[in-house]
Design an enzyme around this catalytic site. Structure first.
Site, PDB file in Angstrom:
ATOM      1  N   HIS A   8       0.823  -1.211   0.000  1.00 41.15           N
ATOM      2  CA  HIS A   8       0.000   0.000   0.000  1.00 41.15           C
ATOM      3  C   HIS A   8       0.858   1.261   0.000  1.00 41.15           C
ATOM      4  O   HIS A   8       2.043   1.246   0.326  1.00 41.15           O
ATOM      5  CB  HIS A   8      -0.932   0.001   1.217  1.00 41.15           C
ATOM      6  N   GLU A  84      -2.227  -7.161   7.289  1.00 38.38           N
ATOM      7  CA  GLU A  84      -0.897  -7.067   7.870  1.00 38.38           C
ATOM      8  C   GLU A  84      -0.786  -7.977   9.091  1.00 38.38           C
ATOM      9  O   GLU A  84      -1.800  -8.357   9.690  1.00 38.38           O
ATOM     10  CB  GLU A  84      -0.612  -5.616   8.263  1.00 38.38           C
TER      11      GLU A  84
END
Length: 192
Positions: A8, A84
């Site tokens: 990201h 994550e």
């Protein structure tokens, strides 16, 4: 089948060196610009991408949305397996804050972090099930630095030697039972 794995874009916590983990931190303006630059690169390169998928965390999902809109490809529902690594008590702290609180060996302590083996298992589960579901498609995936790093350690072994940069692109190709890297941790689109 090719899978383009993307970290990201930049967040304020990235810029401050804070571990994000499962904390749902948004992109900042620079992160949005980074996503747009990668989208422009992908729009002119020779690989046709069929669709995108991302983690459910907003920094990854917004990155994917920016790219999918530019490429005019479907953005599938977020996949929890792409989140994550959870860092428990460590989330939100800088390196200096972690060391001040728990010492230099804080990584060896039990502070609620997700086990690396479990992260790698969900990463491989995602890759294998995606390959089974879409064997003849090229898919862009937006995830997170820690997640990607641990999956690359498992898949690419000694080839994985550097920190995964924000908005980096790694392209894996699956042939028979093996994944190989065609492009690794590339950020050329951010250099211009």
């Amino acid at each position: 089948m090719r899978i383009g794995l993307i970290r990201h874009g930049l967040t304020d916590w990235n810029a401050l060196g804070r571990i994000q983990g499962h904390s749902d931190i948004p992109l900042n303006e620079e992160g949005r610009r980074q996503a747009a630059r990668l989208a422009e690169r992908l729009a002119v390169e020779h690989i046709h991408w069929d669709h995108m998928i991302s983690s459910s965390l907003q920094r990854a999902h917004e990155t994917a949305r920016i790219i999918a809109e530019r490429l005019d490809i479907p953005l599938l529902e977020p996949d929890e397996r792409l989140k994550e690594r959870g860092f428990g008590q460590v989330e939100g702290l800088t390196w200096a804050e972690r060391e001040a609180k728990w010492g230099t060996d804080w990584e060896t302590l039990e502070l609620g972090q997700e086990k690396v083996e479990l992260l790698q298992e969900r990463g491989m589960n995602f890759l294998n099930s995606t390959w089974e579901q879409f064997p003849n498609h090229n898919i862009l995936v937006v995830s997170h630095g820690g997640f990607l790093s641990h999956v690359f350690t498992l898949l690419l072994k000694e080839q994985h030697t550097e920190r995964i940069g924000n908005l980096s692109l790694t392209i894996l190709e699956r042939e028979a039972e093996e994944w190989k890297a065609l492009l690794y941790n590339n950020t050329d689109h951010l250099q211009s």
